[in-house]
Design a protein around this motif. Sequence first.
Motif, PDB file in Angstrom:
ATOM      1  N   LYS A 195      -8.712  -2.994  -1.898  1.00 48.36           N
ATOM      2  CA  LYS A 195      -8.484  -3.734  -0.556  1.00 48.36           C
ATOM      3  C   LYS A 195      -9.356  -4.842  -0.499  1.00 48.36           C
ATOM      4  CE  LYS A 195      -9.153  -3.273   4.301  1.00 48.36           C
ATOM      5  NZ  LYS A 195      -9.347  -2.312   5.596  1.00 48.36           N
TER       6      LYS A 195
ATOM      7  N   ARG B 154      -5.447   4.380   2.110  1.00 46.78           N
ATOM      8  CA  ARG B 154      -4.294   3.818   1.372  1.00 46.78           C
ATOM      9  C   ARG B 154      -4.768   3.428  -0.105  1.00 46.78           C
ATOM     10  NH1 ARG B 154      -2.907  -1.314   5.109  1.00 46.78           N
ATOM     11  NH2 ARG B 154      -5.399  -1.519   5.156  1.00 46.78           N
TER      12      ARG B 154
ATOM     13  N   THR C 158       0.658  -1.164  -0.057  1.00 47.91           N
ATOM     14  CA  THR C 158       0.041  -0.123   0.028  1.00 47.91           C
ATOM     15  C   THR C 158       0.905   1.233  -0.100  1.00 47.91           C
ATOM     16  OG1 THR C 158      -0.232   0.084   2.348  1.00 47.91           O
ATOM     17  CG2 THR C 158      -1.849  -0.950   1.432  1.00 47.91           C
TER      18      THR C 158
ATOM     19  N   GLY D 148      -4.869  -1.837   8.379  1.00 49.05           N
ATOM     20  CA  GLY D 148      -5.563  -0.609   8.268  1.00 49.05           C
ATOM     21  C   GLY D 148      -5.980   0.036   9.422  1.00 49.05           C
TER      22      GLY D 148
END
Length: 178
Positions: free
Chosen positions: A44, A25, A18, A155
Motif C-alpha cells: 500500500k 487488501r 486491490t 481502506g
Amino acid sequence: MPTIVHEFDWPDRVVVGTIGPPGSRSFYLQVRSGSRIVSIALEKEQSALLAEKIDEILDQLITLEGNPFSIPTTTPIEIVDNDPLEQPVAAEFRTGSMSLGWDPTTVQFVIEAYPVDEDDDVRDPAEKSEMLLVRISVGTARAFAKRTREIVGAGRPMCPLCGYPVDADGHTCTLPDV
C-alpha cells in the motif's frame, strides 16, 4: 542469467487495484497492452508513494515557462479508469524496489519495478532476473495517480481519537499518553 523484462510502451491500461476487504487488501499494479496483461504485487505504501511522486513531478513540470510538455492540471475525464482489476490476477512477482523517471524526449514517465529477493531485503538492481518497465504519457500518469490515491484512501476508516484504523468487526481505541 538474462533478465526477463515485462516492457510496456504506451500501454492501453495501467492501474493500481486491490483484492480483498479493507484491512486485508492486497495491492497490485496491473498493466495491459492488447491481450497481454502483467500484474505485480506491491505494498500500500509503495502505491501511495508512487502516486505522490508522479503528482509532484507533474506539478513541477507545469511550472516550467510555457508548460512545454502540455501537462494537464487535472485528470482528463476521457481517461478516468474506475474499473476493477482484470481477472484472474496472477502476480508475476512481489515488488521490492521501484524507480520513477521522466523522459523529456518522449514526454513519458518511466516506471521500473523489481522483485523482492528471498535472501535479501531487496536485490541489487544489477542482478535482477525480472523487472517491469512501463512508459506512460502525462495524461495517463495524472489519471493513474488520481486513481491510486483513491484506492489507497478507500481502506479502513481512521479512528478520530487514536488515529488507528477501525476494523469492520470493531475497534479497541488506545488513546495516546498525554
